[in-house]
Design a protein around this motif. Structure first.
Motif, PDB file in Angstrom:
ATOM      1  N   GLY A  31       0.801  -1.221   0.000  1.00 45.77           N
ATOM      2  CA  GLY A  31       0.000   0.000   0.000  1.00 45.77           C
ATOM      3  C   GLY A  31       0.831   1.265   0.000  1.00 45.77           C
ATOM      4  N   VAL A  35       1.478   4.136  -3.055  1.00 50.28           N
ATOM      5  CA  VAL A  35       1.265   5.573  -2.880  1.00 50.28           C
ATOM      6  C   VAL A  35       2.496   6.342  -3.343  1.00 50.28           C
ATOM      7  CG1 VAL A  35       0.941   7.401  -1.168  1.00 50.28           C
ATOM      8  CG2 VAL A  35      -0.430   5.315  -1.029  1.00 50.28           C
ATOM      9  N   ASN A 178      -5.105   9.287   0.972  1.00 50.62           N
ATOM     10  CA  ASN A 178      -4.603   8.565  -0.192  1.00 50.62           C
ATOM     11  C   ASN A 178      -5.581   8.717  -1.350  1.00 50.62           C
ATOM     12  OD1 ASN A 178      -2.334   7.586   1.103  1.00 50.62           O
ATOM     13  ND2 ASN A 178      -3.308   5.666   1.734  1.00 50.62           N
ATOM     14  N   ILE A 180      -6.332   7.216  -5.622  1.00 47.37           N
ATOM     15  CA  ILE A 180      -5.979   6.301  -6.707  1.00 47.37           C
ATOM     16  C   ILE A 180      -6.624   6.814  -7.988  1.00 47.37           C
ATOM     17  CG2 ILE A 180      -5.728   4.294  -5.195  1.00 47.37           C
ATOM     18  CD1 ILE A 180      -8.494   3.368  -6.151  1.00 47.37           C
ATOM     19  N   LEU A 296      -6.303   1.194   0.573  1.00 47.77           N
ATOM     20  CA  LEU A 296      -6.381   1.372  -0.874  1.00 47.77           C
ATOM     21  C   LEU A 296      -7.375   0.402  -1.489  1.00 47.77           C
ATOM     22  CD1 LEU A 296      -2.651   1.932  -1.946  1.00 47.77           C
ATOM     23  CD2 LEU A 296      -4.399   3.629  -1.446  1.00 47.77           C
TER      24      LEU A 296
END
Length: 409
Positions: A31, A35, A178, A180, A296
Motif C-alpha cells: 500500500g 502511494v 490517499n 488512486i 487502498l
C-alpha cells in the motif's frame, strides 16, 4: 533544529523544477509503496522532479524505470551504515529540495541524513495508526519531530493516534487522504468483468461472489473473514469467496479453510495486477482488516461502484462517510461480518445504491488528482517558508492575465 536547514539569504532563489526524493522501505507493491509510485507519477513535472529510493528491491523498480524516474535501491539491511553514505550521495547529486519519506525506518534515516545534508524540507507520511509501532519507535518519533517540517497522516484517525500516542504537535501533522486513479467508466458495470471471472475460475452462472484483495498478513483480517464466510454459507450456499493476494499467512489460512469446511467455495487467486477487475465482478467487496491507516483496497472497491462491507478501523469510516456508502462492522467479529454480508446479499437494490454512493464519494474525495493537488500545495507552502518559490511558467502567466482581464471587465 529546523534552522539548520535554512539557507543563507544570498542563496535563497526561485527554482524549477524542485527535486523531490521519495524514500520508502521496499519496492514491493504494498500500500505505502503504491502511494509513493502514484506521487512520483502524478507530480507536475514542470514544477517537480521526483527521485525514488528504497532499501529493498521489488517489482516496482521496473515501473519507476518505465516512467523515466531515477530510482536507487541499496539492497542491504536497513541498519547498514553504508546506506547513510549512499543516501547522502543521492541527496547531493540530485540537489534534493524535499525529502519525503514513508514508513518508520526510511523516515528515521531520511530525517537524520536530510538534516545533515541541509535538505530544505523534510516530510514523512504515516500510513497506519501509532499503536502499530513499538514503544521504542514511538519514542524515536517524538525525538525526531523537531527535525520534521510536517508529518502527513493518511486519515484523520491516523492523525489523531499520532497526536495522542506520540505527542506530535497538532500543527505539525496534517491529513492528506490517499488517492488512486479513477476506474474506466466503461468498466463500472460489473457484467463484463463478472463474465470473464466466471470463465477464468469456472464458477456457475448463478454464483454470487464475495471478493477481498490484500496481502495475506495478520492485520488484513483474513482469518476473521474465513469464519464469517462459513456462517454466510449456511444461509447463502451459492456464494463463493475470492481471495486475491499473497503473503506469509497463506499456508495457515488454507489450513483454516479446510478445517472450516469451506475450501470448495473458496478461490485463492494469488497476487493480481487486475485487482479492480476482480472487485468490479463481486456482489460484495469485503475489507475485513483488524488494523488500517487508509485502505487502498477500500478505495478500489469504491471506484468500481460495488457494495462494500468493511471493518470500522483506521480511516474506513472516513472513506465511507459512516455507513452512508457501505456497511461498517466491528473489527475481529466474524458474526457481525457475516450478518453484514448477508444483509447486502439479501437486498440487491440496496447494495446497488450503496455502490453508487461509494462511487460518487470516491470521485469527489479520493482520486489521485486530489491527493497530488493537496500534496503539491503542501510542498509549495513549506518551500515558501524556506524562501523558495516556483518562477511562473508561461501557462501560469497566461492564466493570471486571463483572470485579471475577467475581473477588470
Amino acid at each position: 533544529m529546523s534552522a539548520i536547514r535554512r539557507l543563507p539569504p544570498d542563496l535563497i532563489r526561485n527554482v524549477r523544477p524542485v527535486h523531490v526524493l521519495l524514500f520508502c522501505h521496499t519496492l514491493e507493491p504494498g500500500g505505502a509503496e503504491r502511494v509513493v509510485l502514484s506521487i512520483a507519477q502524478g507530480l507536475d513535472r514542470g514544477k517537480f522532479a521526483p527521485v525514488a529510493c528504497a532499501f529493498k528491491n521489488g517489482p516496482l523498480l521496473a515501473t519507476f524505470r518505465q516512467l523515466d524516474i531515477p530510482v536507487f535501491v541499496f539492497d542491504r539491511r536497513a541498519r547498514d551504515p553504508r546506506n547513510a553514505c549512499d543516501l547522502l550521495r543521492i541527496i547531493r547529486t540530485h540537489r534534493i529540495h524535499i525529502l519525503h519519506s514513508h514508513a518508520f525506518t526510511s523516515s528515521v534515516w531520511g530525517r537524520l541524513i536530510g538534516t545533515l545534508a541541509h535538505v530544505p524540507v523534510l516530510l514523512t507520511t504515516e500510513h497506519t495508526i501509532a499503536s502499530a509501532k513499538t514503544r521504542l519507535q514511538r519514542s524515536v518519533e517524538r525525538l525526531l519531530s523537531p527535525l520534521t517540517d510536517k508529518t502527513i497522516a493518511v486519515s484523520d484517525a491516523v492523525r489523531q493516534s499520532h497526536i495522542i500516542e506520540e505527542k506530535i504537535q497538532p500543527t505539525k501533522i496534517v491529513t492528506i487522504y490517499n488517492g488512486i486513479s479513477p476506474w474506466d467508466e466503461s468498466n463500472v458495470e460489473k457484467h463484463p468483468a463478472r463474465v470473464s471471472l466466471q470463465e477464468e475460475f469456472r464458477l456457475p452462472p448463478h454464483a454470487r461472489i464475495l471478493a477481498t484483495v490484500g496481502r495475506l498478513a495478520l492485520p488484513k483480517g483474513h482469518g476473521v473473514l474465513l469464519e464469517a464466510f462459513r456462517l454466510v454459507q449456511q444461509s447463502h450456499p451459492d456464494t463463493y469467496l475470492l481471495v486475491a493476494g499473497e503473503g506469509p499467512l497463506e499456508g495457515q489460512l488454507r489450513h483454516a479453510a479446510a478445517t472450516l469446511g469451506i475450501q470448495k467455495k473458496l478461490i485463492w487467486a494469488g497476487f493480481r495486477p487486475d485487482a479492480r477487475r476482480i472487485l468490479a465482478a463481486a456482489d460484495v467487496c469485503v475489507v475485513p482488516s483488524t488494523r488500517e491507516g487508509f485502505s487502498l483496497t477500500l478505495l478500489e472497491a469504491m471506484s468500481v461502484g460495488r457494495p462494500i462491507v468493511a471493518s470500522d478501523v483506521g480511516g474506513n469510516a472516513e472513506a465511507l462517510n459512516g455507513n452512508e456508502c457501505g456497511v461498517l462492522v466491528r473489527p475481529g467479529d466474524p458474526t457481525a461480518l457475516a450478518q453484514a454480508i448477508a444483509s447486502v446479499l439479501n437486498d440487491p437494490p440496496g447494495g446497488t445504491a450503496l455502490g453508487l454512493k461509494a462511487h460518487a464519494r470516491f470521485d469527489n474525495c479520493f482520486t489521485i488528482q486530489r491527493m497530488i493537488r493537496d500534496l503539491e500545495a503542501l510542498y509549495d507552502s513549506l518551500l515558501a517558508k524556506r524562501g523558495y518559490t516556483h518562477p511562473p511558467t508561461l501557462a501560469d502567466t497566461c492564466t493570471d492575465t486571463s483572470q485579471a482581464d475577467l475581473v477588470s471587465r
